[in-house]
Design an enzyme around this catalytic site. Sequence first.
Site, mmCIF file in Angstrom:
data_model
loop_
_atom_site.group_PDB
_atom_site.id
_atom_site.type_symbol
_atom_site.label_atom_id
_atom_site.label_comp_id
_atom_site.label_asym_id
_atom_site.label_seq_id
_atom_site.Cartn_x
_atom_site.Cartn_y
_atom_site.Cartn_z
ATOM 1 N N GLU A 36 -3.503 -105.019 -12.992
ATOM 2 C CA GLU A 36 -4.128 -104.869 -14.310
ATOM 3 C C GLU A 36 -3.494 -103.722 -15.092
ATOM 4 O O GLU A 36 -3.271 -103.835 -16.301
ATOM 5 C CB GLU A 36 -5.632 -104.619 -14.151
ATOM 6 C CG GLU A 36 -6.420 -105.847 -13.750
ATOM 7 C CD GLU A 36 -6.417 -106.924 -14.825
ATOM 8 O OE1 GLU A 36 -6.540 -106.570 -16.023
ATOM 9 O OE2 GLU A 36 -6.287 -108.105 -14.473
ATOM 10 N N CYS A 191 -2.924 -119.939 -26.502
ATOM 11 C CA CYS A 191 -3.356 -119.251 -27.724
ATOM 12 C C CYS A 191 -2.474 -118.013 -27.940
ATOM 13 O O CYS A 191 -2.944 -116.870 -27.960
ATOM 14 C CB CYS A 191 -4.831 -118.847 -27.602
ATOM 15 S SG CYS A 191 -5.590 -118.339 -29.160
ATOM 16 N N CYS A 198 -2.298 -125.298 -30.342
ATOM 17 C CA CYS A 198 -3.722 -125.606 -30.518
ATOM 18 C C CYS A 198 -4.086 -126.994 -30.003
ATOM 19 O O CYS A 198 -5.221 -127.221 -29.560
ATOM 20 C CB CYS A 198 -4.102 -125.467 -31.988
ATOM 21 S SG CYS A 198 -3.983 -123.768 -32.609
ATOM 22 N N CYS A 201 -5.201 -126.831 -26.480
ATOM 23 C CA CYS A 201 -6.281 -125.894 -26.182
ATOM 24 C C CYS A 201 -7.558 -126.628 -25.774
ATOM 25 O O CYS A 201 -8.011 -127.544 -26.478
ATOM 26 C CB CYS A 201 -6.561 -125.009 -27.399
ATOM 27 S SG CYS A 201 -7.932 -123.852 -27.156
ATOM 28 N N CYS A 207 -13.169 -124.415 -32.347
ATOM 29 C CA CYS A 207 -12.479 -123.177 -32.708
ATOM 30 C C CYS A 207 -12.451 -123.067 -34.229
ATOM 31 O O CYS A 207 -11.909 -123.944 -34.918
ATOM 32 C CB CYS A 207 -11.057 -123.167 -32.150
ATOM 33 S SG CYS A 207 -10.071 -121.763 -32.725
#
Length: 354
Positions: A36, A191, A198, A201, A207
């Site tokens: 991370e 994205c 899109c 997605c 959205c």
Amino acid sequence: MTDSFSQRLLSWYDRHGRHDLPWHHNRNAYRVWVSEIMLQQTQVTTVIPYFEAFMERFPTVQDLARAPVDDVLSHWSGLGYYARARNLHKAAQQVVNDFDGEFPADPQTLESLTGIGRSTAAAIVAQAYGIRAAILDGNVKRVLARYHAVPGWPGKTAVLKTLWEHAEAHTPSERITDYTQAIMDLGAMVCTRTKPDCQACPVNADCQAFAHSETHLYPGSKPKKAKPEKTTWMVIVEDSEGRILLERRPPSGIWGGLWSLPELDPAYGAEELQQACEQELSLTCSEPELIGGFRHTFSHYHLHIQPARLTVSDNNTVADSDRWQWLHRDQALNLGLPAPIRTLLTEPEQAALL
């Protein structure tokens, strides 16, 4: 809405998500934490070889805690944002000294460790312990800003607060490990910042940005400021044994704590570098050999670097200390060096192309 969003996302993840990243193997809080931190402002493809080398050298938090900071910085060299490495080292020592080498499973306690913020703490407990916690890294901010058409730059407090509310609302109670990876993958793979796919997605049906063909408006951009331009001389000073003089930079600021080449005031002309070395470094040097200059861009300014090579012409040299070291090139390359300095020492012609 929450169930629908997370269910569609998880179904997509099962088919298209990333399931075989190095930190998914032998998954534990330490490996998740290191990944991370490395992934902050850095692409997965860049991080993977660094992560694998880091884990080979520092397989446990105890190994990292007791390692010299120079060793840690050396294994971070090239990833940039070096405060992350220094904070990683400090936090490892905190985990060992304050928590008996075990990462807390409580997000708020994790946030007390150096360099761990709210989203990173949530990612650790979600991915290592399966505890429900909402994450909001850069990819997730982009997904939620578009999905809900949240206006404004996420760096603003009000915008960030809204995005956190959406992140909390969409985070499911089950399959939390997969969900956190899924929403990060959606931002990284579909994205994307530019030219989002899109049509692929899984949550495009509702959205808001997609519905109005306005994905380019979200998230809002950070107000731009012209980056100032700075200039410096960097000198490769060699002694009669072929050793190079390196200087440790201050612990905070640009390249904090790393070893670098001595810098000289840009007000000096090339014909004054010998004088500058004597005045600023107490060294008597030969005439300088100029190397191709290059520009290095930091987050808040551009630095024009003009390198020059000089040879010490007497025995009046700077003594080794915590700040200064005379090292052969192979020794120098084992230290934590900024990437441009490493290139300058190994391939000076390439540095000029940076």
